[in-house]
Design an enzyme around this catalytic site. Structure first.
Site, PDB file in Angstrom:
ATOM      1  N   PHE C  53       0.841  -1.199   0.000  1.00 15.67           N
ATOM      2  CA  PHE C  53       0.000   0.000   0.000  1.00 15.67           C
ATOM      3  C   PHE C  53       0.876   1.249   0.000  1.00 15.67           C
ATOM      4  O   PHE C  53       1.912   1.284   0.663  1.00 15.67           O
ATOM      5  CB  PHE C  53      -0.877   0.064   1.259  1.00 15.67           C
ATOM      6  CG  PHE C  53      -1.956  -0.969   1.317  1.00 15.67           C
ATOM      7  CD1 PHE C  53      -2.716  -1.288   0.206  1.00 15.67           C
ATOM      8  CD2 PHE C  53      -2.223  -1.622   2.518  1.00 15.67           C
ATOM      9  CE1 PHE C  53      -3.717  -2.244   0.282  1.00 15.67           C
ATOM     10  CE2 PHE C  53      -3.223  -2.569   2.604  1.00 15.67           C
ATOM     11  CZ  PHE C  53      -3.974  -2.885   1.485  1.00 15.67           C
ATOM     12  N   GLU C  54       0.399   2.272  -0.659  1.00 11.05           N
ATOM     13  CA  GLU C  54       1.111   3.538  -0.782  1.00 11.05           C
ATOM     14  C   GLU C  54       1.453   4.171   0.567  1.00 11.05           C
ATOM     15  O   GLU C  54       2.440   4.890   0.693  1.00 11.05           O
ATOM     16  CB  GLU C  54       0.225   4.483  -1.593  1.00 11.05           C
ATOM     17  CG  GLU C  54       0.861   5.774  -1.972  1.00 11.05           C
ATOM     18  CD  GLU C  54      -0.091   6.585  -2.853  1.00 11.05           C
ATOM     19  OE1 GLU C  54      -0.539   6.056  -3.880  1.00 11.05           O
ATOM     20  OE2 GLU C  54      -0.377   7.731  -2.487  1.00 11.05           O
TER      21      GLU C  54
END
Lengths: 256, 317, 256, 317
Positions: C53-54
């Site tokens: 995930f970013e």
């Protein structure tokens, strides 16, 4: 050397260097004399001095009698404020968080360049020395205090190899090489305290230790030294200073 | 020398980066290293040296390895002396300040039997970091004007297009293999590290293969409980080897300090005759014992206990 | 849309995207359909899939019924293998540790360029959209799967603004712009699965979902689409796939 | 825009970087921020937002601040709506995906009342990192070919002298002030952070001044016990403010999750009339309460407890 019964040459270096550190400064210190000098300054006049070690330690807590043996082992981190990666601790120098770098070397020349890589020709050396470590980085990125024993074979006109750049070839050559900040500030020896001429960047005697003559300094230097017009005489180490040093290094690991 | 980005990406793409059990023996891990590989060593000087893997690759008879490390201590002597490497890239090379200049390093380099390629400490760190970031270089403000920089062909200077400053560009270093030793790691390679991290994280991210030795293997559940303590992720790791006292005679933060009697013995042995001394040490401590625990037996129970007591003391407040 | 009583358009997107992911891959996933598709793939055929995930999460543990609301809050980190800084998690893309980026967009054009910044002229927009986030980085640095509802206003000849670069102006222009790796691989819609022509890099229909005609796809696309010579028909979502999706998203946050 | 290295170094040299007590109130800390400063905010979207300091600087009537943050949520709306800032540099700007596109951001930008300067997420991170490292730029392989890159004048492209690759150089970003919120910090500014670190470490190292708000102030002894958990060192910090629930209505990892009723209320309030809505919210929640605890009282005990229970749950395994 300057052993006069009261203190060793190393003790003299440590005391004289410690007096050059101001309260609130951040000092990147090698192990040995630099560390001892910084610790002494903390005790005497600079309680807010912050010490950094190349291994990645920020603000360690130096306990009397438990001096770290090098700057890359766990003993250096004892009750430190922070440990960082060795790359990141050196980047503090580049970012500008460090006021003073504090180191030695095998040779120094008239422009404050230091050699800790080769004695003789680098392509066919008489002695291969251990090398720069972070020395080149420290010398490139911040103001420098150098502590060295004053000997003719160490104070040479041109170092065999520029491991850590001082004022390079003098004048503005350091800045022209790309090193736009920092540079050698003081050289502390067992004979004198030296600085650098504003213009030529040649090494210059600023003060002599008690009982040392200008002649003695010249004899122990292999290049023409400049002398300040008003050479001061340093105050000898006080009993307090020597007592603190010996409290921190009771086994005389570094002050022998 | 800088790898092409396409080659770097292809090599990484071909690695199995999935969550899988990678536990193996020292010997099996050594087999992952090829002759002529560039092998980067984690830790610094006497700290968290991946000594067990160095020991295993010497025993496996590896040849012509190119080695890099921030600062090199006795493991460098052993790599020269065993013939495993004739090229070490580092910023400082000797056993340690208190033992003086290494006679073995001096013998091999002064007689041109091996190369000690000197870069500044920070430049080495930023070469690994560029490699870890997938860029071909990092700009630095160091090494300029010095002979350390002058002896190196692999850098470029540039004038900054933003500020006009002169900058040195140091090339990315993406080792073929990284050897890292940590306090704890799970079977997949998720590693926790206590104390000084040195350059290990960048080395692991930069390398094309990571061999992780660890004081102990913990469960993945334990790792997942504190994901903010994972310092190296499993996706970078290719082998996990559990080796208690895997840095001996060097130290592992919070677990043991250096085995000083062995280091003193080694320094003494190599002082008068570096070649014969290092050979004798290799015979006795590297080739002699039948496994790592037999090697520890040679170091002696008293020394193991003493190093452990000193190692743990960092937490005695 | 393709709601046929058995599944929603979003469920179709999630199932079709999940089938494009291979075991052992590392997927940089946005929240919503990408996350659901990756989780579904893990359950069905790719147990060794790693999700990033970013916000900085590596290998989280997705619990049925506890889907994270976005990629930057603590819920995303639940029982993850590691959390990193957001800069460092994106650098994994640049270093090459990621196989697939997985995202959506407001508009896509014939060369796979995505817009999530401006509707209308960027200097005087009709709508200022939230912007790239890490979208530009993901699209620049790795192979991309795009999941989007197939509508004429979204599938435009030229996007109003290139937020995330696809094949840019087609041909080799992406590589010439400096993006020498990655690029759009597949576009998954509720009507079809699309790829890109090897030479021109124009979007090309590779497969149609069951019950969808080529005409229907053309009608919902504002540019001339290429069609593979042998268009396949995808297998409809299985009961197993739909059951897993609904187990993970019982409140139908993303599969409504 | 890139600061000259000499200026950056001089500014840093003039800061008091010694180990000293820096504890002060929110109001005192706000006084350290000057109109027109570039202020970087730590955290990301709804996480570890330094909301209490944003709240304090709006109350203090700061003007023309230039703001940067990785991703901007409601704090950006409040900065626009209050007039404290008309320029926000960020990669994504809206309350959060579930609430749709921010009507306040749309109103201010579409009517050219304020600027939303868009860079890619990684480019912003690397701009802070270059600033933290003391180099004028970082090379990246992103933003090229895009209109995001095209709209920005402050970058340069170069051909890599090592590999020939085209690279984008993004300029260092050294904020005048960084606002960071952490779980724990000592009176000197040594900060520990749990969970996702976002860009906070680079922001702190890059900035010329750091205001650290913290859930609690711990002793320096506690920090020194685990020096490997210190994420931001005291030498970079200029103010320490203890503010429990200092991110509300956003979250602080492991302590509380977002205050969803307040966020829903705000979204509803600004949906039909963004200008009146944000003004009403500012009056009621920012200017109204006499201090931060009075603001928490407005949020309501039930919501504080609920957010706390959810926040702590990340450790319930």
């Amino acid at each position: 050397m300057t052993e006069n019964g009261r203190h060793s040459a190393s003790e003299l270096l440590a005391v004289m260097s410690s007096r050059l550190l101001d309260d609130g400064q951040t000092v990147f210190a090698g192990v040995g004399i630099p560390l001892l000098a910084a610790t002494l300054a903390q005790r005497m006049h600079a309680p807010g001095l912050t010490i950094l070690f190349e291994g990645g330690t920020l603000g360690p807590f130096i306990t009397p009698g438990e001096l770290p043996p090098s700057t890359n082992e766990q003993r250096c981190t004892r009750r430190a404020n922070m440990v960082l990666s060795s790359t990141d601790v050196l980047l503090l120098l580049q970012r500008g968080y460090v006021d003073i770098g504090f180191m030695g070397g095998a040779q120094i020349d008239q422009y404050g360049n230091l050699n800790s890589s080769f004695i003789g020709d680098a392509d066919d050396p008489t002695i291969r020395l251990p090398g720069t470590g972070g020395g080149n980085d420290i010398a490139s990125l911040t103001r420098l205090i150098v502590a060295m024993i004053h000997e003719k074979r160490r104070f040479v006109e041109t170092v065999d190899f520029v491991t850590s750049t001082g004022f390079w070839r003098g004048g503005s050559s350091r800045v022209e090489a790309g090193l736009i900040t920092g540079g050698p500030a003081k050289v502390v020896t067992d004979l004198a305290i030296l600085g650098f001429d504003q213009e030529t960047k040649r090494m210059k005697v600023e003060a002599l230790h008690t009982g040392v003559s200008a002649e003695q300094v010249r004899e122990n230097t292999a290049f023409d030294l400049l002398f300040d017009t008003d050479i001061e005489t340093t105050k000898p180490p006080t009993d307090d200073e020597l007592a603190v040093l010996r409290e921190f290094d009771p086994d005389r690991l570094y002050i022998a | 020398m800088t790898k092409s980005y396409i080659d770097l990406r292809s090599a990484t793409e071909m690695r199995d980066r999935s969550l899988r059990d990678k536990v193996m023996s020292l010997g099996e891990a050594a087999a992952l290293i090829a002759d002529r590989d560039h092998v980067a060593l984690g830790g610094c000087t006497l700290s968290r040296t991946p000594m067990a893997m160095v020991w295993a690759l010497i025993r496996a008879g590896k040849k012509e390895l190119s080695i890099s490390r921030s600062i090199t201590s006795t493991e460098g002597d052993l790599l020269y002396g065993s013939g495993a490497s004739r090229h070490i890239l580092t910023s400082w090379f000797s056993q340690g300040i208190v033992w003086g200049v290494s006679k073995v390093m001096r013998h091999y380099t002064e007689n041109k039997l091996a190369r000690f390629e000197e870069w500044s400490h920070m430049a080495i760190g930023l070469r690994y970091r560029a490699g870890a970031m997938g860029v071909p270089f990092m700009p630095v403000r160091t090494m300029m004007g010095s002979d350390v920089g002058g002896r190196i062909d692999e850098t470029h200077e540039m004038d900054c297009p933003f500020t006009g400053d002169r900058l040195l560009l140091v090339p990315a270093l993406n080792p073929d293999v990284a050897l890292i030793h940590v306090q704890r790691c799970d079977a997949y390679g998720n590693a926790q590290m206590d104390g000084l991290p040195f350059m290990d994280i960048d080395i692991a991210m930069a390398a094309n293969k990571v061999i992780m030795t660890t004081e102990r293997i913990v469960s993945n559940d334990q790792i997942r409980r504190e994901p903010d303590r994972t310092k190296i992720p499993f996706i970078t790791v290719d082998a996990v080897v559990e080796v208690p006292y895997g840095c001996a005679p060097h130290e592992c933060y919070g677990v043991y300090e250096p085995f000083l009697p062995n280091l003193d013995y080694y320094a003494e042995l190599t002082r008068s005759d570096p070649v014969a001394g290092v050979k004798e040490y290799l015979e006795r401590f590297v080739h002699g014992p039948k496994n790592w625990n037999a090697y520890l037996t040679l170091l002696g129970m008293e020394n193991v206990i003493d190093a452990t007591v000193r190692g743990r003391s960092v937490y005695n407040d």
